[in-house]
Enzyme design. Structure first.
Site, PDB file in Angstrom:
ATOM      1  N   HIS A  25       0.845  -1.189   0.000  1.00  0.00           N
ATOM      2  CA  HIS A  25       0.000   0.000   0.000  1.00  0.00           C
ATOM      3  C   HIS A  25       0.888   1.250   0.000  1.00  0.00           C
ATOM      4  O   HIS A  25       2.020   1.221   0.490  1.00  0.00           O
ATOM      5  CB  HIS A  25      -0.914   0.007   1.213  1.00  0.00           C
ATOM      6  CG  HIS A  25      -1.898  -1.124   1.226  1.00  0.00           C
ATOM      7  ND1 HIS A  25      -3.243  -0.942   1.445  1.00  0.00           N
ATOM      8  CD2 HIS A  25      -1.738  -2.463   1.061  1.00  0.00           C
ATOM      9  CE1 HIS A  25      -3.878  -2.106   1.415  1.00  0.00           C
ATOM     10  NE2 HIS A  25      -2.972  -3.048   1.179  1.00  0.00           N
TER      11      HIS A  25
ATOM     12  N   CYS B  10      -7.170   3.303   3.180  1.00  0.00           N
ATOM     13  CA  CYS B  10      -8.022   2.179   3.574  1.00  0.00           C
ATOM     14  C   CYS B  10      -7.802   1.895   5.057  1.00  0.00           C
ATOM     15  O   CYS B  10      -6.877   2.421   5.683  1.00  0.00           O
ATOM     16  CB  CYS B  10      -7.706   0.949   2.736  1.00  0.00           C
ATOM     17  SG  CYS B  10      -6.062   0.250   3.036  1.00  0.00           S
TER      18      CYS B  10
ATOM     19  N   CYS C 163      -4.284   0.745   5.989  1.00  0.00           N
ATOM     20  CA  CYS C 163      -3.241   1.773   6.086  1.00  0.00           C
ATOM     21  C   CYS C 163      -3.418   2.653   7.315  1.00  0.00           C
ATOM     22  O   CYS C 163      -2.440   3.071   7.943  1.00  0.00           O
ATOM     23  CB  CYS C 163      -3.234   2.617   4.825  1.00  0.00           C
ATOM     24  SG  CYS C 163      -2.691   1.698   3.367  1.00  0.00           S
TER      25      CYS C 163
END
Length: 327
Positions: A78, A105, A108
């Protein structure tokens, strides 16, 4: 904005902000985020994400998302993970502001919790067109448009729930007090290729061992590190970094991959870096660890670097080590 680097020095950032007539370096971050999306490598989703961080020393760090066809999706990197790993590759312990090209998201938001003082990290999100969400344009200062991470993850679970306050977190100085087994004897792990012998194996082993010693693994007690070497003999190392929520943790080979993509210590941007350039890899992990990386690293290497020679070294925790315990 052309010729982006994954690390922009504070003086360079200030000069660029002045050149563009911006009020401060904070105003520069959204512009970098828009341009940095092109550095992402999402061959599966096609969705480019950039995360731009401003450190307390004024340097700007870039992170992007990276995906790997042929592997389970949890091997993906990510953008925020890439950003934090990029910070860890350089002596930097605090992250002040983050601008992201898309909403982080939950994965994260959780991984960001591993940084000390995480709830106070100020975050700014571009809209889907790459512009500011605010009608009045890009942020004019620290309090304009930025919101703390605590707003994105209000009822959070993190290191404070599992660890003593004295335990070092991601970006802080960590020494796991490891010692290699059998004087660093290399264990054969398959005949993947025969090219790594051209390079100084000792340096590769030392890099992987150093990465394992700096690994953030307070929840499992299973530190590990990976070092990759390219055809020119350049070494890229990565530390395993755990999350209190477990799943957002980033593996050592993904961390080493980030070092390769971002150019490691040089900060040089090479968006077209060829994965085929990697010809050797060494993993160092604790003998009998409850969390083992060997099989997943081999799976990753076979898919991404199919001609890479892989070796594994076992280590032990020093009997004299005194590590702060969790709650």
């Amino acid at each position: 904005m052309d010729d982006l680097k994954f690390v922009i020095e504070s003086s360079e950032a200030q000069t660029l902000a002045n050149k563009l007539g911006l009020k401060s370096v904070l105003n520069l971050l959204p512009l970098i985020a828009k341009s940095a999306k092109k550095l992402a490598r999402p061959p599966i989703s096609g969705f480019h994400v950039a995360a731009i961080g401003l450190a307390t020393d004024g340097r700007i760090f870039i992170g992007v998302n990276v995906e790997f066809p042929g592997l389970p999706l949890h091997h993906s990197i990510h953008a925020e993970q890439c950003l934090i790993t990029n910070l860890s590759l350089h002596p930097q312990t605090h992250l002040k502001n983050v601008v992201v090209s898309a909403y982080p998201c939950g994965h994260c938001r959780q991984f960001l919790q591993e940084i000390r003082g995480a709830p106070d990290i100020q975050i700014f999100v571009l809209d889907k067109n790459g512009e500011s969400e605010q009608i009045n344009g890009y942020p004019d200062g620290e309090s304009d448009c930025f919101r703390p991470l605590s707003c994105f993850l209000p009822n959070r679970f993190g290191p404070h729930d599992l660890l003593d306050e004295k335990v070092p977190l991601i970006l802080e100085t960590i020494n796991n007090n490891l010692v290699l087994d059998d004087d660093g004897k290399i264990v054969e792990m398959g005949n993947l290729c025969n090219v790594v012998s051209r390079f100084e194996v000792g340096e590769l082993v030392s890099a992987a061992f150093e990465a394992a010693n700096r690994s953030h693994a307070p929840y499992s007690g299973s530190p590990s590190g990976v070092a990759l070497v390219d055809v020119d003999g350049k070494i890229y190392k990565g530390c395993y970094m755990e999350s209190a929520a477990f799943n957002p943790s980033i593996g050592p080979v993904q961390a080493a991959m980030i070092a390769f993509i971002t150019g490691s210590g040089t900060g040089e941007c090479d968006a077209g870096a060829d994965y085929k350039r990697i010809v050797g890899a060494v993993l160092v992990e604790v003998e009998g660890a409850v969390v083992r990386q060997e099989e997943t690293v081999r799976l990753f290497l076979n898919a991404v670097f199919p001609k890479c020679e892989f070796r594994v070294l076992r280590c032990q925790k020093s009997s004299s080590a005194e590590t702060p315990k969790g709650n």
